[in-house]
Design a protein around this motif. Structure first.
Motif, short mmCIF file in Angstrom:
data_model
loop_
_atom_site.label_atom_id
_atom_site.label_comp_id
_atom_site.label_asym_id
_atom_site.label_seq_id
_atom_site.Cartn_x
_atom_site.Cartn_y
_atom_site.Cartn_z
N TYR A 1 0.84 -1.19 0.00
CA TYR A 1 0.00 0.00 0.00
C TYR A 1 0.88 1.24 0.00
N TYR A 2 0.53 2.20 -0.86
CA TYR A 2 1.26 3.45 -1.01
C TYR A 2 0.29 4.62 -0.96
N SER A 3 0.76 5.77 -0.45
CA SER A 3 -0.04 7.01 -0.55
C SER A 3 0.59 7.87 -1.64
N LYS A 4 -0.25 8.56 -2.38
CA LYS A 4 0.23 9.45 -3.44
C LYS A 4 0.82 10.69 -2.79
N ASP A 5 2.07 11.01 -3.14
CA ASP A 5 2.70 12.21 -2.60
C ASP A 5 1.86 13.43 -2.93
N GLY A 6 1.66 14.29 -1.94
CA GLY A 6 0.90 15.52 -2.14
C GLY A 6 -0.60 15.34 -2.12
N SER A 7 -1.09 14.12 -1.81
CA SER A 7 -2.54 13.90 -1.85
C SER A 7 -3.24 14.12 -0.52
N LEU A 8 -2.49 14.36 0.55
CA LEU A 8 -3.12 14.61 1.84
C LEU A 8 -3.95 15.88 1.77
N ARG A 9 -5.23 15.75 2.06
CA ARG A 9 -6.16 16.88 2.00
C ARG A 9 -6.97 16.96 3.29
N GLU A 10 -7.46 18.16 3.55
CA GLU A 10 -8.38 18.38 4.65
C GLU A 10 -9.50 19.26 4.13
N SER A 11 -10.73 18.76 4.21
CA SER A 11 -11.88 19.49 3.70
C SER A 11 -13.11 19.12 4.51
N LYS A 12 -13.84 20.13 4.95
CA LYS A 12 -15.09 19.92 5.69
C LYS A 12 -14.92 18.96 6.86
N GLY A 13 -13.81 19.12 7.58
CA GLY A 13 -13.59 18.33 8.78
C GLY A 13 -13.16 16.90 8.53
N VAL A 14 -12.66 16.61 7.32
CA VAL A 14 -12.23 15.25 6.99
C VAL A 14 -10.85 15.31 6.35
N ARG A 15 -9.96 14.44 6.79
CA ARG A 15 -8.63 14.30 6.16
C ARG A 15 -8.67 13.08 5.25
N SER A 16 -7.94 13.18 4.12
CA SER A 16 -7.92 12.05 3.19
C SER A 16 -6.60 11.97 2.43
N ILE A 17 -6.35 10.79 1.90
CA ILE A 17 -5.23 10.56 0.99
C ILE A 17 -5.71 9.69 -0.16
N ILE A 18 -4.99 9.76 -1.28
CA ILE A 18 -5.17 8.82 -2.37
C ILE A 18 -4.19 7.69 -2.10
N PHE A 19 -4.62 6.44 -2.26
CA PHE A 19 -3.73 5.31 -2.05
C PHE A 19 -3.80 4.37 -3.25
N GLN A 20 -2.79 3.53 -3.35
CA GLN A 20 -2.83 2.45 -4.32
C GLN A 20 -2.47 1.14 -3.63
N ASP A 21 -3.10 0.09 -4.10
CA ASP A 21 -2.89 -1.27 -3.62
C ASP A 21 -2.18 -1.99 -4.76
N VAL A 22 -0.89 -2.27 -4.57
CA VAL A 22 -0.07 -2.90 -5.61
C VAL A 22 0.16 -4.36 -5.24
N PRO A 23 -0.34 -5.29 -6.07
CA PRO A 23 -0.11 -6.71 -5.78
C PRO A 23 1.38 -7.02 -5.76
N ALA A 24 1.79 -7.82 -4.78
CA ALA A 24 3.20 -8.20 -4.67
C ALA A 24 3.61 -9.11 -5.82
N THR A 25 2.66 -9.91 -6.34
CA THR A 25 2.96 -10.76 -7.48
C THR A 25 2.86 -9.95 -8.76
N LYS A 26 3.70 -10.25 -9.69
CA LYS A 26 3.73 -9.50 -10.95
C LYS A 26 3.09 -10.30 -12.08
N SER A 27 2.03 -11.05 -11.79
CA SER A 27 1.36 -11.84 -12.81
C SER A 27 0.62 -10.93 -13.78
N ARG A 28 0.31 -11.46 -14.95
CA ARG A 28 -0.34 -10.67 -16.01
C ARG A 28 -1.72 -10.16 -15.59
#
Length: 129
Positions: A40-67
């Protein structure tokens, strides 16, 4: 299986346990944790705060490199009040805005969702814009 189900399923596995072993670096992304065969990774610069909520964009990268392995993206959110109270609810959204999953949150909890929420609450390891 829909992306909503895949994101929710992947993050459900994350509730059980996680590790932070050495992983592949991804340009523009900050490593968060490894769990259930995914990194799991967070996108650099994606931390936001709006209307009392904090958020980030994340990605879920499978450890296996299958097609057929697919990288999944989402938005991880926690209300500022939950950060202050050290207890509350985490919501994971697809990038379309649909709710993928909700989790209970307790500061310092022993699952990856609590770990990521703790970092969001502290605003660490993620560069704010």
């Amino acid at each position: 299986m829909s992306n909503k189900s895949k994101v929710a399923g992947a993050l459900f596995l994350a509730i059980a346990s996680f590790s932070t072993n050495a992983v592949e670096k991804v340009a523009g992304w900050t490593f968060l944790a490894s769990v259930g065969g995914s990194d799991y990774y967070s996108k650099d610069g994606s931390l936001r705060e709006s209307k009392g909520v904090r958020s980030i964009i994340f990605q879920d990268v499978p450890a296996t490199k299958s097609r057929d392995a697919k990288v999944l993206y989402g938005r991880f959110t926690i209300p500022l009040q939950a950060c202050k109270d050290e207890i509350g609810q985490i919501t994971i959204y697809e990038l379309s805005g649909k709710v993928a999953r909700k989790y209970d949150y307790v500061k310092g909890g022993s699952n990856v969702a609590a770990y990521i929420a703790d970092m969001i609450c502290l605003g660490t390891r993620m560069k704010e814009k």
